[in-house]
Design an enzyme around this catalytic site. Structure first.
Site, PDB file in Angstrom:
ATOM      1  N   ASP A   4       0.883  -1.162   0.000  1.00 48.93           N
ATOM      2  CA  ASP A   4       0.000   0.000   0.000  1.00 48.93           C
ATOM      3  C   ASP A   4       0.922   1.212   0.000  1.00 48.93           C
ATOM      4  O   ASP A   4       1.347   1.695   1.042  1.00 48.93           O
ATOM      5  CB  ASP A   4      -0.902  -0.028   1.236  1.00 48.93           C
ATOM      6  CG  ASP A   4      -1.962   1.046   1.199  1.00 48.93           C
ATOM      7  OD1 ASP A   4      -2.425   1.386   0.098  1.00 48.93           O
ATOM      8  OD2 ASP A   4      -2.324   1.567   2.277  1.00 48.93           O
TER       9      ASP A   4
ATOM     10  N   CYS B  99      -4.255   5.281  -2.412  1.00 45.97           N
ATOM     11  CA  CYS B  99      -5.527   5.988  -2.199  1.00 45.97           C
ATOM     12  C   CYS B  99      -5.495   7.303  -2.979  1.00 45.97           C
ATOM     13  O   CYS B  99      -5.898   8.345  -2.474  1.00 45.97           O
ATOM     14  CB  CYS B  99      -5.785   6.226  -0.711  1.00 45.97           C
ATOM     15  SG  CYS B  99      -4.547   7.256   0.112  1.00 45.97           S
TER      16      CYS B  99
END
Length: 480
Positions: A185, A238
Site C-alpha cells: 500500500d 488511495c
C-alpha cells in the site's frame, strides 16, 4: 457539505481519466458525507455468530460489497469508543481500502509481507485470512507509525506476525524470493483523502505526485526482489491520478517481463460508497527459477544488548552439547514461561515450531513458516518492534504475562482462570480505566479478564486476584 476548492492541475488529471461528463459527477461526490467502515476480526469473531449479530445491531452495520467481513457503520454509533474495540473484535477501516487484500487473497500457511503496513488495516485483514497459519512480516519505516502498527497487531490478537521497522532495501537484501504474497500500500499523494482531510489538499501539487511516483518505483523494485516465482503482489494507493497508478504498473511490467497483470481495480467515490482506492494484482512467472535465501544475506547474531538471540532446544544442543550465556538465558526464560503456564494456563499450547527470543526481560515466540525458515539471524541489525508473540517478561526469576498474550488467547485456553464482565456492565469501562475490581475472596492468581458479547467471551487483559480484589494489569498506555 460544500465542495472544497481543488487545484486546477488535479482537476485536469482527474478529467484525463474520467472524461468531462463523469468528472462532474465525481466532483459532486465531494458534497456528500464521507463513509465510515469497520472490518470484523475473524481471529476472534465469526461473522455468522450471535456476537456479530450483536455488533450489527449496536452499530447499525450494513455490508461492504467487496469485502465479506467489511461493514459500513453509522458515524453516531462511534464503535471506536466502545469496549468491544479494545477487545479487538473489529478494526476501523475506510471501506475502499478493504479492496486490496481481498484481491491479494492470502491463504493460511502462506509467507506474506506487508511492506508499508502502518497503521495496520491491511496487516490485520491479511492476518484474518491467514487464520494464524504461516508467517506475516509487517513493516513500517517510520518509528511512531511502527509503534501504532505493533499496537494494532497486539489488540487484534495476531500470533504469527513480526513487526519490523526497516527501509525496503534492508528487507530485500535479507529475503530474496521469499514471499508467496506481498502487499504494498504505497505512500502516495493521497487524493482519496481530500474529502475528509483539507490538509491533504494543501499538500498536493504536481511535483508531489512526481516525487511519490519516484518513491513508489523504488519500493516496487525491492518488492519484486522479494516475491517468489508464482507469488503475487498487490500494489495499491488511495490516489486517483494515472501517474501513480496505471502508469507505474505499466512501467513495472515493461521493466520486468517475468511479471504479468492479473487484475486491476478502481473504486471511485461517485460510483461506490467509499473514499476511493486503486489496486493492481501482479503475478511472477512460475517457470522462473527460484532459490533459497542466500546464506551471505543473513547477518551473524550480534553480541550487543539489542541483538536478537536464538533460543530453544535446538541451540541448547549446539556444538559438543555446549550452550553459551545467551542460549542459557533464553532457555531459562522459556522454562519460566512453561512453568507459569502449566499452573495458570493449563489449556494453552504455544504455536508449534516457534523459536523463543529474549529481548532484555521480554520473552517472544518467533513464528514458524513452512515456506521460510525464519531465524533470529534474519532480524539481526533490524529494528523489530514486535518479534512475534510477546509471551511476557521474566523479572528476577518470576514470569509476568504480557498483554499481547492475553489478547491472543481464547477464553477456552485460559479456562478456568477467566473473569467475565457483562456486555452492558459498567465494570468494563472501569477495567479499561485501570481500576481494581472487587471479586470473591476465593479467587486467586492470574485471570484473563474478558468481555461478553453474544455467546462469546473476548479478552480485555490480565488481572491478578488476591484478598477479594482483582488487581488491574492493563498497560498504563492503554488505559482511558
Amino acid at each position: 457539505m460544500t465542495i472544497p476548492s481543488l487545484p486546477s492541475a488535479y482537476l485536469e488529471a482527474v478529467a484525463a481519466v474520467l472524461g468531462p461528463a463523469e468528472t462532474e459527477a465525481f466532483l459532486a461526490s465531494y458534497a456528500a458525507p464521507r463513509t465510515y467502515g469497520l472490518r470484523l476480526n475473524t481471529l476472534k469473531i465469526d461473522p455468522a455468530s450471535p456476537a456479530a449479530d450483536k455488533l450489527a445491531e449496536l452499530f447499525a452495520l450494513h455490508p461492504v460489497p467487496w469485502c465479506g467481513t467489511g461493514y459500513y457503520y453509522e458515524e453516531s454509533t462511534r464503535p471506536g469508543k466502545h469496549p468491544y474495540h479494545a477487545a479487538g473484535l473489529y478494526y476501523i477501516q475506510e471501506p475502499s481500502a478493504m479492496s486490496a487484500v481481498e484481491l491479494l487473497d492470502p491463504q493460511p500457511g502462506h509467507t506474506v509481507l506487508d511492506l508499508a503496513a502502518a497503521p495496520g488495516g491491511k496487516t490485520t485483514q491479511i492476518a484474518g485470512k491467514m487464520a494464524g497459519q504461516g508467517l506475516l512480516i509487517s513493516n513500517e519505516i517510520h518509528p511512531q507509525r511502527a509503534r501504532i502498527l505493533a499496537e494494532n497487531v497486539e489488540r487484534l490478537g495476531i500470533r504469527n506476525a513480526v513487526v519490523t521497522q526497516a527501509a525496503p532495501p534492508a528487507l530485500s537484501g535479507r529475503f530474496p524470493l521469499a514471499f508467496d504474497r506481498i502487499m504494498l500500500d504505497a505512500p502516495c499523494s493521497g487524493e482519496g483523502m481530500f474529502r475528509k482531510d483539507p490538509e491533504a489538499i494543501r499538500e498536493w501539487s504536481p511535483e508531489a505526485v512526481e516525487l511519490c511516483a519516484a518513491r513508489q518505483w523504488d519500493i516496487l523494485q525491492d518488492a519484486v526482489a522479494m516475491l517468489k516465482p508464482g507469488g503475487r503482489l498487490a500494489y495499491s494507493t488511495c490516489t486517483f491520478n494515472r501517474r501513480e497508478n496505471e502508469d507505474t504498473i505499466a512501467r513495472l511490467l515493461a521493466e520486468y517481463p517475468f511479471l504479468r497483470l492479473i487484475a486491476e481495480k478502481r473504486i471511485w467515490p461517485h460510483r461506490e460508497q467509499g473514499e476511493g482506492h486503486y489496486v493492481a494484482l501482479i503475478e511472477r512467472d512460475h517457470e522462473e527459477k527460484g532459490g533459497a535465501i542466500a546464506s551471505d544475506s543473513i547477518g551473524r547474531v550480534g553480541a550487543g544488548a539489542d541483538a536478537v538471540r536464538r533460543g530453544g532446544r535446538e541451540r541448547e544442543r549446539g556444538r559438543g552439547g555446549r550452550s553459551g550465556p545467551a542460549e542459557r538465558s533464553v532457555a531459562a526464560a522459556w522454562d519460566s514461561f512453561r512453568a507459569w503456564s502449566a499452573d495458570e494456563l493449563p489449556a494453552f499450547a504455544p504455536p508449534a515450531g516457534g523459536t523463543p527470543l529474549l529481548f532484555g526481560e521480554a520473552l517472544y515466540l518467533l513464528p514458524a513458516s513452512g515456506g521460510l525458515a525464519l531465524t533470529p539471524e534474519h532480524l539481526t541489525g533490524l529494528k523489530v518492534p514486535r518479534a512475534g508473540l510477546h509471551l511476557g517478561d521474566v523479572r528476577k526469576g518470576r514470569f509476568e504475562p504480557a498483554h499481547a498474550l492475553a489478547m491472543a488467547l481464547g477464553a477456552a485456553e485460559a479456562a478456568p482462570r477467566v473473569w467475565t464482565l457483562g456486555e452492558d456492565s459498567p465494570l468494563a469501562a472501569a477495567y479499561l480505566r485501570g481500576e481494581t475490581l472487587e471479586v470473591p475472596a476465593s479467587l486467586r492468581g492470574w485471570h484473563l479478564v474478558t468481555l461478553a458479547c453474544g455467546d462469546g467471551q473476548y479478552p480485555l487483559g490480565w488481572g491478578k486476584a488476591s484478598g477479594g480484589q482483582l488487581k488491574n494489569h492493563l498497560p498504563k498506555g492503554l488505559r482511558h
